[in-house]
Write a protein that holds these residues in place. Structure first.
Motif, PDB file in Angstrom:
ATOM      1  N   ARG A  58       4.346  10.173  -3.629  1.00 23.30           N
ATOM      2  CA  ARG A  58       3.779   8.905  -3.211  1.00 23.30           C
ATOM      3  C   ARG A  58       4.801   8.150  -2.360  1.00 23.30           C
ATOM      4  O   ARG A  58       5.983   8.061  -2.710  1.00 23.30           O
ATOM      5  CB  ARG A  58       3.382   8.079  -4.430  1.00 23.30           C
TER       6      ARG A  58
ATOM      7  N   VAL B  41       3.618   2.711   2.362  1.00 23.48           N
ATOM      8  CA  VAL B  41       3.042   2.603   3.693  1.00 23.48           C
ATOM      9  C   VAL B  41       3.358   1.247   4.307  1.00 23.48           C
ATOM     10  O   VAL B  41       3.823   1.153   5.445  1.00 23.48           O
ATOM     11  CB  VAL B  41       1.522   2.825   3.661  1.00 23.48           C
TER      12      VAL B  41
ATOM     13  N   ARG C 230       0.636   5.680  -0.403  1.00 24.80           N
ATOM     14  CA  ARG C 230      -0.287   6.791  -0.252  1.00 24.80           C
ATOM     15  C   ARG C 230       0.343   8.068  -0.771  1.00 24.80           C
ATOM     16  O   ARG C 230       1.564   8.210  -0.797  1.00 24.80           O
ATOM     17  CB  ARG C 230      -0.728   6.965   1.200  1.00 24.80           C
TER      18      ARG C 230
ATOM     19  N   TRP D  40       0.840  -1.179   0.000  1.00 21.47           N
ATOM     20  CA  TRP D  40       0.000   0.000   0.000  1.00 21.47           C
ATOM     21  C   TRP D  40       0.879   1.233   0.000  1.00 21.47           C
ATOM     22  O   TRP D  40       1.809   1.343   0.808  1.00 21.47           O
ATOM     23  CB  TRP D  40      -0.922   0.027   1.218  1.00 21.47           C
TER      24      TRP D  40
ATOM     25  N   ASP E  75      -2.474  11.053   8.251  1.00 25.60           N
ATOM     26  CA  ASP E  75      -2.708   9.861   7.441  1.00 25.60           C
ATOM     27  C   ASP E  75      -3.614  10.150   6.246  1.00 25.60           C
ATOM     28  O   ASP E  75      -3.796   9.280   5.391  1.00 25.60           O
ATOM     29  CB  ASP E  75      -3.330   8.745   8.278  1.00 25.60           C
TER      30      ASP E  75
ATOM     31  N   TYR F  96      -4.886   6.397  -1.092  1.00 23.11           N
ATOM     32  CA  TYR F  96      -4.167   5.151  -0.876  1.00 23.11           C
ATOM     33  C   TYR F  96      -4.265   4.267  -2.110  1.00 23.11           C
ATOM     34  O   TYR F  96      -5.350   4.060  -2.657  1.00 23.11           O
ATOM     35  CB  TYR F  96      -4.727   4.413   0.345  1.00 23.11           C
TER      36      TYR F  96
END
Length: 115
Positions: free
Chosen positions: A45, A48, A38, A36, A89, A93
């Motif tokens: 980018r 994660v 994000r 993943w 956060d 995603y």
């Protein structure tokens, strides 16, 4: 080619939880790793979390202890369990899958952490 379909993100309060899923069009045994990423507005980018075909995981320091990546081989699906969410956060995603030859991406889903 591998196709990746992500679940919806959503709006969650700080301290809350959310689980994302990513379904692959073929067995994840054929995929070297899944992860993943994000991307927040104005930012690059970033990775994660990732999980290899052997089950090894790694996480960004910013999410260690809060996020958990897992997979269900029978369902060809990888998950990201996000707990203790923080406003930082907030991002789009993206699910990622890597084979020996190619790199594949999901469509992206918005996660917003706000009161």
């Amino acid at each position: 080619q591998v196709q990746l379909v992500e679940s919806r993100g959503g709006l969650v309060q700080p301290g809350g939880s959310l689980r994302l899923s990513c379904a692959a069009s073929r067995s994840i045994f054929s995929i070297n790793s899944m992860g993943w990423y994000r991307q927040a507005p104005g930012k690059q980018r970033e990775l994660v979390a990732a999980i290899t075909s052997g089950g090894n995981t790694n996480y960004a320091d910013s999410v260690k202890g809060r996020f958990t990546i897992s997979r269900d081989n029978a369902k060809n699906t990888v998950y990201l369990q996000m707990n203790s969410l923080k406003p930082e956060d907030t991002a789009v995603y993206y699910c990622n899958a890597r084979t020996q030859l190619s790199d594949f991406w999901g469509q992206g889903t918005q996660v917003t952490v706000s009161s």
